[in-house]
Motif scaffolding. Structure first.
Motif, PDB file in Angstrom:
ATOM      1  N   GLY A  98     -11.549 -23.696  -7.768  1.00 24.48           N
ATOM      2  CA  GLY A  98     -11.213 -24.736  -6.783  1.00 24.48           C
ATOM      3  C   GLY A  98      -9.393 -23.952  -6.769  1.00 24.48           C
ATOM      4  O   GLY A  98      -8.286 -24.305  -6.053  1.00 24.48           O
ATOM      5  N   VAL A  99      -9.411 -22.370  -7.099  1.00 25.67           N
ATOM      6  CA  VAL A  99      -8.470 -21.620  -6.293  1.00 25.67           C
ATOM      7  C   VAL A  99      -8.342 -20.953  -6.152  1.00 25.67           C
ATOM      8  O   VAL A  99      -9.814 -19.900  -6.691  1.00 25.67           O
ATOM      9  N   GLN A 100      -7.431 -20.104  -5.505  1.00 22.52           N
ATOM     10  CA  GLN A 100      -8.276 -19.044  -4.759  1.00 22.52           C
ATOM     11  C   GLN A 100      -6.554 -18.435  -4.358  1.00 22.52           C
ATOM     12  O   GLN A 100      -6.076 -17.848  -5.141  1.00 22.52           O
ATOM     13  N   CYS A 101      -6.053 -18.594  -3.079  1.00 21.95           N
ATOM     14  CA  CYS A 101      -4.454 -17.406  -3.662  1.00 21.95           C
ATOM     15  C   CYS A 101      -3.484 -18.753  -4.031  1.00 21.95           C
ATOM     16  O   CYS A 101      -2.816 -17.596  -4.711  1.00 21.95           O
TER      17      CYS A 101
ATOM     18  N   GLU C 492      -4.548  -8.727  -4.437  1.00 24.28           N
ATOM     19  CA  GLU C 492      -4.923 -10.505  -4.996  1.00 24.28           C
ATOM     20  C   GLU C 492      -5.023 -10.838  -3.550  1.00 24.28           C
ATOM     21  O   GLU C 492      -3.766 -11.603  -3.713  1.00 24.28           O
ATOM     22  N   ILE C 493      -5.834 -11.719  -2.399  1.00 24.49           N
ATOM     23  CA  ILE C 493      -5.433 -12.189  -1.512  1.00 24.49           C
ATOM     24  C   ILE C 493      -5.706 -13.870  -1.693  1.00 24.49           C
ATOM     25  O   ILE C 493      -5.504 -14.682  -0.642  1.00 24.49           O
ATOM     26  N   GLY C 494      -5.894 -13.942  -2.965  1.00 24.21           N
ATOM     27  CA  GLY C 494      -6.990 -15.265  -2.413  1.00 24.21           C
ATOM     28  C   GLY C 494      -8.608 -14.789  -3.537  1.00 24.21           C
ATOM     29  O   GLY C 494      -8.981 -15.315  -3.774  1.00 24.21           O
ATOM     30  N   GLN C 495      -8.925 -13.893  -2.461  1.00 24.24           N
ATOM     31  CA  GLN C 495     -10.823 -13.263  -2.809  1.00 24.24           C
ATOM     32  C   GLN C 495     -10.763 -13.358  -4.148  1.00 24.24           C
ATOM     33  O   GLN C 495     -12.226 -13.336  -4.338  1.00 24.24           O
ATOM     34  N   GLY C 496      -9.809 -13.235  -4.953  1.00 17.56           N
ATOM     35  CA  GLY C 496     -10.656 -12.625  -6.191  1.00 17.56           C
ATOM     36  C   GLY C 496     -10.963 -11.350  -6.634  1.00 17.56           C
ATOM     37  O   GLY C 496     -11.341 -10.820  -7.748  1.00 17.56           O
ATOM     38  N   THR C 497     -10.262 -10.965  -5.913  1.00 17.70           N
ATOM     39  CA  THR C 497     -10.817  -8.651  -5.883  1.00 17.70           C
ATOM     40  C   THR C 497     -10.013  -8.652  -7.161  1.00 17.70           C
ATOM     41  O   THR C 497     -10.701  -7.988  -7.901  1.00 17.70           O
ATOM     42  N   PHE C 498      -9.293  -9.334  -8.068  1.00 18.80           N
ATOM     43  CA  PHE C 498      -8.778  -8.811  -9.898  1.00 18.80           C
ATOM     44  C   PHE C 498      -9.474  -9.324 -10.060  1.00 18.80           C
ATOM     45  O   PHE C 498      -9.748  -8.234 -11.077  1.00 18.80           O
ATOM     46  N   THR C 499     -10.127  -9.787 -10.466  1.00 15.36           N
ATOM     47  CA  THR C 499     -11.467 -10.459 -11.269  1.00 15.36           C
ATOM     48  C   THR C 499     -12.646  -9.489 -11.193  1.00 15.36           C
ATOM     49  O   THR C 499     -12.994  -9.153 -12.277  1.00 15.36           O
ATOM     50  N   ALA C 500     -13.176  -9.689  -9.655  1.00 12.06           N
ATOM     51  CA  ALA C 500     -13.854  -8.622  -9.358  1.00 12.06           C
ATOM     52  C   ALA C 500     -13.620  -7.246  -9.990  1.00 12.06           C
ATOM     53  O   ALA C 500     -14.479  -6.737 -10.698  1.00 12.06           O
ATOM     54  N   MET C 501     -13.033  -6.391 -10.109  1.00  7.90           N
ATOM     55  CA  MET C 501     -12.608  -5.675  -9.972  1.00  7.90           C
ATOM     56  C   MET C 501     -12.211  -5.236 -11.417  1.00  7.90           C
ATOM     57  O   MET C 501     -13.493  -4.357 -12.435  1.00  7.90           O
ATOM     58  N   ALA C 502     -11.799  -6.315 -12.654  1.00  7.94           N
ATOM     59  CA  ALA C 502     -11.888  -6.443 -13.932  1.00  7.94           C
ATOM     60  C   ALA C 502     -12.943  -6.546 -14.356  1.00  7.94           C
ATOM     61  O   ALA C 502     -13.685  -5.777 -15.262  1.00  7.94           O
TER      62      ALA C 502
END
Lengths: 156, 306, 788
Positions: A98-101, C492-502
């Protein structure tokens, strides 16, 4: 413009501050106490990013004067976890995705905590109703609603 | 001041609140006196939910903001089985909604209050504040009117009462004078066998302002030719909260049938004088007055005839 | 033991695994820092901006003397101080207006003061004398020869080669498709059915919950530091440095977490204002924070669109021709917006194979707010009409709309509107999936007698729209304990890119996911280059760079160990942080190798040392298109495709529309983190729903009537449907990491038409342009005599 010396308790810490008449509780928290977890999203009581618990009830801190808060008890997102242990709503919102930005998240968590404090077993409608004042632009809300439901079921 | 381009208003509020002095008087008398002495430059506030927004917008520029919360018993909800309900002016909407007496005897108040904004705003917003704000869109005003509410006002000359029927003068305008502080609203015991409903049409499913709001309260009344009376109040369709008296008369006089309800709904529509604004057109609002009045009266009627 | 074949051929376990977000804990405890949370001490100054109250006017004079004299004011700047132009694709904008204002909110002067209140007072003291000009308020009119010119100097502006402005007009880009012979098809009468439609799509706002904020500091030597809520630290560095005439190396952008972007924080919008003001404050940092109201009308908006579609098919429902004309309301400046009109042009057939297509896509200057990128980059607006028109054509030829889409949708090797071949695509599968999941063809009874139900479907496609050579880079550094620091320049703007990159770095390197740390905040001084966090391009482009960097680090480690063990590197692998040999069955922990290297035998010295992997990626194969026909070898890198279907209920007494449930299927190539992918599908759907039902910037004579949450409503927790069923389809992308392609934007592209089609299915009437408010739906029903 007059200043007011007030004493209030924030997340268990007693604070003594001088605040100008037109300072909001939000400004007090962010600018004077450097509790920046509480967010400023509209300064008009509409988005809910600044929601904190004031004397046991959630409020938009942008709609409260700091001067009114003499003797008040305030809980912000920084006060939800205790000794490194997350509040159940913090845990479940992570688990449910439930967390995005993360900008609305502090206000959402406060609203959710306040809901569970007054209603241990909220229906889906009651959860949605309790979160109507917390705008989220990223998640589409469903995972947040799932998280609150899950936190409630874990507590019971 | 808000900026304009020629005749067009441009909404440009400041980041924070303008300068003012926050005043917290020790008593009602002191508060009234201060407000009267600083007429035009002092404003009382309860929840502040409208005051602060209007100050940021530059519409209100008072030098003094006077906190009148919690003075002399204004923080109480009391119910007396013979005289009725008193809601202090400082009582926030969430407390009102949670009150067992309100739930049992005046559920309409809770129902209407529940439609106001969000839970966290209702922690601050008050019923009396919603009335004194005198917005044509005020969600709880209709309920207070059909429940025959009376405002208790503390002024420089002491206490007086104001019935809601003559309280509103225009959008945001009431009969309150400098120094006046609404301390409570009281409601008589509701009519026996009554049922009531508030139907609000907003843009979002929950939480928006009313494009149209219809309050209906009906009860058996042998004195009425139809055997029933239905009180109505309409939000957002006139400069002040509107009571469509013709529609009420139709429901009192003619046997209540689907056709009578339709006729009353039509009369309510005819009585309304809405404007076009960003929330809806006058045409749509009028049509919705008809449809929602029909819906509200039908639901109330189905309950009271049982 | 893992077999060598398994390890090298198989997709690593971590790819396709829904690991938890690495930023979640900081975000739930309030520890995550956003730009407005950074502390600058008592030296911080606050900026406010004097803005134009007119949509179109000449600035005759500006008097700043009273503002300068106000105690506490430290600087007042105007356009006179900054002559340069700024812009991403077309340099049509000054930082502050110099001679002319072009929209309500156009910045005219800026103030820095010791408090926000004083800065605001100073702004009120600035006097500007205007000569009011006739504004252009409609794009179709704006494109006509009768319209006053918004940019008389358009022909002199610097522009990238693939954008084609028309000198002496308000048209800042005209993109054409001439594929086959659409005119010939219309004239020949081959079509068994033809429909022609016109659609309008209003301006909307991105509405990140975090308003724009920027803090700038310029030191004595002239080097600039900008902290901001930014999707584009590197593009901001580049564009602002160019405008100010400084070296990119003297401009540093630091970008902490972004509280929602959706495109609004891409390119440069208000950041340059803060920098410009800070140039006059003698080293003191300056913070500019927009109010919510400013957020609504002074930063990028999603542009309005007037679209004409003409479509024809044969008696079997096969599409024969399309003729489309788009007039984009680009607003006062189209420096970024021009490329949306190009993207809409090269995607103008929608996700369908159409032999004959004629398209004219015009970017038109108006005196409305500035158009900029928003989630979908022109595609939600274009699909809004296109996918309703497809429904109408299906009805005209008497074929079920879902069936019609199955017949015509793009398949692998279909010939695209630009003349090239479609790559491998799972679009037909997406269509099948949503038809199945929504129980297409089954009509449920409504929940009340005064309500009616309907179902609607819509497809989409979208390519990353960007320069052909937008690049990515990454580095991977191993720490003493074998944890990994991953450097990226995407945000990281909320989309989760840091997670996917890691995840990708861990998988490519051979370490557990939770060993990877992303070097944040992104800082152009230390982070590797990334073009922008836009276009749903990071998973694919930055992902490739990250994988390359991790493989580079892996190679260094393996070569070292191979030398130490005297083995063939081919026999070695890194698994769970251990280097292992499939041959000798030896193993050694990474932490015993990285940083300090390995000793040579007999105390004869050392080998190896710190391990730093580097990786880059840039597409090299995108070609130009013929300016007259829009035909070319390869217009874009790839297209992500997908479908949505919804079920709605319409209240016949009020017109209120409720979206009961939604299904979405997108071909993401490979879902690196399926739950994050589904989160994008859900969040994008609700944002799309919000634009379908609630949102429009109501502009009256160029003035925004609803610049606040009171009257610009967005979807709340009460408006999200009960269920959004997200379905992942995976047909791999040939050059994506493990086949992955983007999903961030696509999820809101088909939502407006899916809901529109469902409303039509429910009531048999189309309510006109979005948003489909209760009022619009009710009045449409009233006109059709079906309202109650």
């Amino acid at each position: 413009m007059a200043f007011h010396r007030i004493t209030l308790t924030v997340n268990g810490e007693i604070e003594l501050v001088d605040v100008p008449s037109n300072m909001t509780l939000l400004q007090l928290l962010r600018d004077k106490l450097v509790l920046t977890g509480t967010k400023n999203g509209c300064a008009a009581g509409e988005c809910g990013a600044c929601t904190v618990i004031l004397d046991g009830e959630p409020v938009n801190s942008c709609m409260v004067l700091a001067a009114e808060c003499d003797g008040a008890q305030v809980i912000t997102v920084e006060g939800l976890a205790h000794d490194g242990t997350l509040d159940p709503v913090q845990e479940t919102i992570i688990e449910q995705g439930g967390v995005q930005c993360g900008f609305c998240t502090p206000g959402i968590l406060i609203s959710a905590r306040a809901l569970l404090d007054r209603n241990v077993d909220p229906s889906d409608y009651e959860i949605r109703d309790a979160l109507v004042g917390n705008l989220c632009r990223c998640t589409g809300y469903l995972r947040i609603i799932d998280a609150v439901r899950e936190a409630a079921s874990r507590a019971s | 001041m808000p900026e304009t381009a020629g005749q067009t208003f441009i909404h440009t509020p400041t980041p924070g609140l303008p300068e003012f002095d926050y005043i917290k008087p020790a008593s009602l008398t002191a508060a009234s006196q201060f407000l009267a002495e600083h007429a035009g430059e002092a404003r009382p506030f309860m929840g502040g939910t409208d005051v602060f927004v209007r100050m940021r917008d530059g519409f209100w520029t008072e030098k003094y903001i006077v906190n009148v919360k919690g003075l002399d018993g204004m923080n109480d909800v009391t119910f007396d089985p013979t005289t009725g309900l008193t809601i202090g002016a400082s009582v926030n909407m969430n407390r009102l909604i949670a009150s067992l007496e309100v739930k049992e005897h005046y559920p309409l108040l809770a129902e209407a209050a529940h439609t106001v904004a969000s839970y966290q705003l209702r922690t601050r917003a008050t019923l009396v504040g919603n009335i004194c704000n005198a917005s044509p869109a005020g969600d709880t005003i209709g309920a207070c009117m059909v429940l025959d509410g009376t405002l208790h006002i503390h002024g420089v000359d002491g206490m007086r009462k104001e019935p809601l029927s003559t309280f509103f003068v225009g959008p945001g305008q009431t009969v309150l004078k400098p120094g006046d502080i609404a301390t409570a609203i009281t409601f008589p015991i509701p009519p026996a066998g009554y049922a009531a409903k508030y139907i609000k049409l907003g843009r979002n499913a929950i939480g928006d302002l009313a494009i149209v709001g219809v309050t209906a309260l009906g009860f058996p009344d042998r004195g009425a030719p139809s055997g029933y009376r239905v009180r109505l109040a309409l939000a957002s369709v006139a400069p002040i909260p509107l009571v469509p008296t013709q529609a009420e008369a139709i429901l009192a006089e003619k046997p209540i049938t689907e056709a009578t309800i339709n006729e009353a709904a039509q009369a309510a529509m005819d009585a309304s004088t809405p404007i076009d604004d960003v929330r809806g057109s006058a045409r749509y609002r009028k049509l919705m007055v008809k449809n929602l009045t029909r819906r509200a009266v039908t639901q109330v009627w189905e309950q009271i005839r049982e | 033991m893992v077999s060598k074949e398994m390890a090298s051929v198989k997709i690593p376990d971590l790819i396709g695994k829904s690991v938890p977000r690495l930023d979640a804990r900081d975000k739930v405890t309030g520890a995550a820092r956003f730009a407005d949370d950074l502390q600058f001490g008592p030296g911080l100054l606050y900026a406010r901006i004097k803005r134009s109250p007119f949509p179109h006017a000449i600035i005759k004079s500006i008097d700043i003397s009273k503002a300068q004299a106000l105690p506490g004011v430290k600087a007042v700047v105007t356009g006179k101080d900054f002559p340069g132009f700024i812009g991403l694709y077309l340099l049509d904008r000054h930082i502050f207006c110099r001679d002319r204002v072009r929209y309500v909110g156009d910045p005219v002067a800026g103030v820095a003061a010791v408090s926000e209140e004083i800065a605001e007072k100073a702004v009120e003291l600035i006097q500007v004398d205007y000569e009011v000009l006739e504004p252009v308020l409609d794009p179709e009119f704006g494109a006509s020869p009768d319209a006053p010119l918004v940019h008389p100097d358009l022909s002199e502006y610097e522009v990238v080669p693939f954008i084609l402005p028309r000198a002496g007009t308000n048209i800042s880009n005209h993109f054409k498709i001439r594929k086959g012979d659409a005119d010939g098809v219309w004239n020949s009468g081959q079509c068994a059915a033809v429909v022609e439609r016109k659609y309008r799509v209003p301006h909307v706002q991105h509405v990140p919950i975090e308003p724009h904020v920027a803090i700038a500091q310029v030191n004595e030597g002239g080097t600039v530091t900008l902290w901001g809520s930014s999707q584009s630290p590197f593009a901001q560095r580049n564009l602002i440095a160019k405008t100010l005439g400084i070296s990119q190396s003297d401009m540093r952008v630091i970008a902490p977490y972004v509280g929602g972007g959706f495109g609004s924080k891409a390119g440069v919008s208000m950041e340059a204002l803060a920098v410009a003001i800070a140039m006059k404050t003698k080293g003191r940092p300056v913070k500019l924070r927009l109010t919510r109201e400013e957020e609504f009308y002074t930063v990028f908006v999603r542009q309005g669109l007037v679209a004409y579609f003409k479509m024809g098919c044969d008696e079997n429902g096969r599409l024969l021709a399309m003729e489309n004309k788009f007039y984009w309301d680009g607003g006062a400046y189209t420096e970024y917006g021009v490329n949306m009109t190009r993207a809409a042009g090269y995607s103008s057939s929608g996700p369908y194979e159409v032999p004959h297509v004629k398209t004219d896509s015009y970017c038109v200057y108006t005196n409305h707010p500035v158009s900029g990128p928003m989630r979908g980059f022109g595609m939600p607006e274009m699909h809004a009409g296109l996918e309703q028109c497809i429904d109408d054509l299906a009805e005209a030829i008497g074929i079920d709309p879902a069936e019609f889409r199955k017949i015509n949708c793009l398949k692998t090797d279909s010939i695209l509107v630009t003349g090239s071949k479609m790559h491998a695509t799972g679009l037909p599968q997406c269509v099948q999936e949503v038809i199945r999941a929504i129980d297409w063809g089954r009509k449920e009874p409504p929940s009340a007698p005064h309500k009616r139900r309907g179902k609607g479907i819509a497809l989409m496609w979208k390519a990353p729209a960007m320069p052909p050579n937008a690049g990515s880079s990454a580095w991977v550094e191993l720490n003493e304990d074998a944890t990994v620091t991953l450097g990226v320049g995407g945000q990281e703007i909320g989309q989760g890119t840091f997670t996917a990159m890691a995840q990708m770095a861990a998988a490519a390197l051979g370490v557990p996911y939770d060993w990877v740390r992303v070097a944040a905040p992104v800082d152009t001084q230390y982070s590797p280059y990334e073009w922008q966090t836009v276009a749903s391009r990071l998973t694919w482009s930055m992902g490739n760079a990250v994988v390359n960097a991790a493989r580079d680090a892996r190679r260094q480690v393996i070569e070292l160990v191979a030398e130490a063990w005297d083995e063939d590197p081919e026999d070695l692998d890194i698994v769970a942080g251990e280097v292992i040999s499939y041959k000798s069955e030896e193993s050694i922990s990474l932490k015993d190798i990285v940083v300090y290297g390995l000793p040579k035998p007999n105390d004869s010295g050392w080998m190896g040392g710190p391990v730093v992997g580097r990786g880059t990626f840039m597409p090299t194969y995108v070609t130009g298109l013929d300016p007259e026909t829009g035909q070319g070898e390869r217009a874009v890198v790839h297209y992500t495709t997908g479908a949505q279907a919804v079920e709605v209920e319409v209240d016949m007494q009020t017109g209120a529309v409720e979206v009961l449930r939604a299904v979405a299927a997108f071909d993401v190539g490979k879902a690196i983190n399926p739950e994050l992918v589904k989160s994008q599908m859900e969040g994008g759907f609700v944002q799309g729903l919000s634009t379908a039902l609630f949102e429009s910037l109501q502009l009256k004579d160029g003035v925004l009537q609803n610049p606040s949450f009171v009257d610009y409503r967005i979807a709340t927790s009460s408006d999200a449907p009960a269920d959004i069923h997200a379905i992942i389809v995976e047909v791999p992308q040939d050059d994506g990491p493990w086949g992955a392609r983007g999903i961030g934007e696509h999820s809101m592209v088909p939502t407006i038409p899916a809901i529109a089609n469902a409303i039509y299915d429910a009531i048999g009437v189309r309510p006109g342009p979005p948003p489909f408010t209760a009022e619009k739906v009710y009045l449409a029903m009233l006109d059709a005599a079906i309202a109650e």
